[in-house]
Design a protein around this motif. Structure first.
Motif, PDB file in Angstrom:
ATOM      1  N   TYR A  65      43.043 -87.749 -14.798  1.00 13.01           N
ATOM      2  CA  TYR A  65      42.468 -87.865 -13.448  1.00 13.01           C
ATOM      3  C   TYR A  65      43.028 -87.306 -12.185  1.00 13.01           C
ATOM      4  CZ  TYR A  65      39.743 -91.159 -16.619  1.00 13.01           C
ATOM      5  OH  TYR A  65      38.858 -91.845 -17.381  1.00 13.01           O
ATOM      6  N   GLY A  66      44.304 -87.231 -12.110  1.00 11.39           N
ATOM      7  CA  GLY A  66      44.705 -86.910 -10.999  1.00 11.39           C
ATOM      8  C   GLY A  66      44.838 -88.093 -10.107  1.00 11.39           C
ATOM      9  N   ASP A  93      41.577 -84.017 -13.596  1.00  7.53           N
ATOM     10  CA  ASP A  93      42.303 -83.113 -12.599  1.00  7.53           C
ATOM     11  C   ASP A  93      43.784 -83.353 -13.117  1.00  7.53           C
ATOM     12  OD1 ASP A  93      43.222 -81.801 -10.430  1.00  7.53           O
ATOM     13  OD2 ASP A  93      43.052 -83.041  -9.184  1.00  7.53           O
ATOM     14  N   ARG A 114      47.030 -81.924 -13.379  1.00  2.00           N
ATOM     15  CA  ARG A 114      47.634 -81.052 -12.597  1.00  2.00           C
ATOM     16  C   ARG A 114      49.019 -81.007 -13.207  1.00  2.00           C
ATOM     17  NH1 ARG A 114      46.379 -82.400  -6.320  1.00  2.00           N
ATOM     18  NH2 ARG A 114      44.239 -82.354  -6.120  1.00  2.00           N
TER      19      ARG A 114
END
Length: 242
Positions: free
Chosen positions: A81-82, A96, A98
């Motif tokens: 999810y980030g 997300d 990253r």
């Protein structure tokens, strides 16, 4: 079924070796596989590449298809999810991923989603408790006055801390629950706890030694409604209980 958790002894294999995994699954013939094997960023093996996480999941998925395994439960991560959302994260939240680690977990989820086998991907939030010495909880309670722990952004670093025993309970439920489709489930408490609140809670029973450093906002905590509905699971332990 009542007998899905079975003692089968101990076997060691390299989960990056698809042939070895296939042989092991053929020998054991399990109803379900709980896939917890993986490389985390803090491990020595991470330098060789977090892509091993995907390789292992492919091996498990392939062997499961070949040998009639009914279900695979995957330990995924909230990292997909980030950390830039200041609200409880739902399973349909735009992702997300990253970091290399987050991407390896997301790709592992995709491998299982495409496999011809029932699957439950558990997006686990911040685990603490026995065996998790890298957790912020453990590092705080074992901190020493001569070497205080740097902690960043006491009020802006916010996480969802879940005890390993609760995670184990969620895993067992994911093995046993009836499924009508492949599932992705958050495993957390739903409690957003800042580092300042964590320190306040732990300080009631431990002498902590830390120094605050600057930090940018970083927030990650779970919406647990799917876990409650699908797994009948709700975390029962707090950071002080653990």
């Amino acid at each position: 079924p009542d007998n899905v958790v079975v003692g089968v002894g101990r076997a060691q294999t390299d989960f990056c070796d698809a042939s070895a995994v296939d042989r092991l699954v053929a020998e054991v013939a399990p109803h379900a596989i709980v896939h917890l094997a993986g490389v985390v960023p803090s491990s020595a093996r991470a330098a060789a590449g977090l892509a091993d996480n995907v390789t292992m999941t492919r091996a498990v998925a392939s062997a499961s298809e070949r040998h009639g395994v009914q279900r695979v439960v995957l330990a995924s991560s909230a990292a997909v999810y980030g950390d830039s959302h200041d609200f409880a994260l739902t399973e349909d939240q735009p992702l997300d991923a990253r970091s290399d680690y987050a991407r390896s977990k997301l790709e592992s989820e995709a491998v299982l989603a495409a496999a011809d086998v029932e699957s439950v991907a558990l997006r686990i939030f911040n685990i603490f408790g026995p065996g998790f010495d890298d957790s912020l909880v453990h590092r705080l309670i074992t901190s020493e006055a001569a070497d205080p722990l740097p902690v960043r952004g006491l009020d802006v670093f916010i996480r969802d801390y879940i005890h390993v025993d609760d995670v184990a309970e969620a895993v067992l439920r994911a093995v046993q629950v009836p499924l009508s489709a492949k599932a992705v489930v958050n495993v957390g408490t739903g409690v957003a706890m800042s580092t300042r609140e964590l320190i306040r809670a732990l300080s009631r029973e431990h002498e902590l030694h830390y120094v605050e450093t600057e930090g940018t906002p970083s927030v990650s905590f779970a919406d647990t409604s799917v876990a409650q509905r699908l797994l009948s699971f709700r975390a029962s332990r707090s950071v002080t209980d653990g």
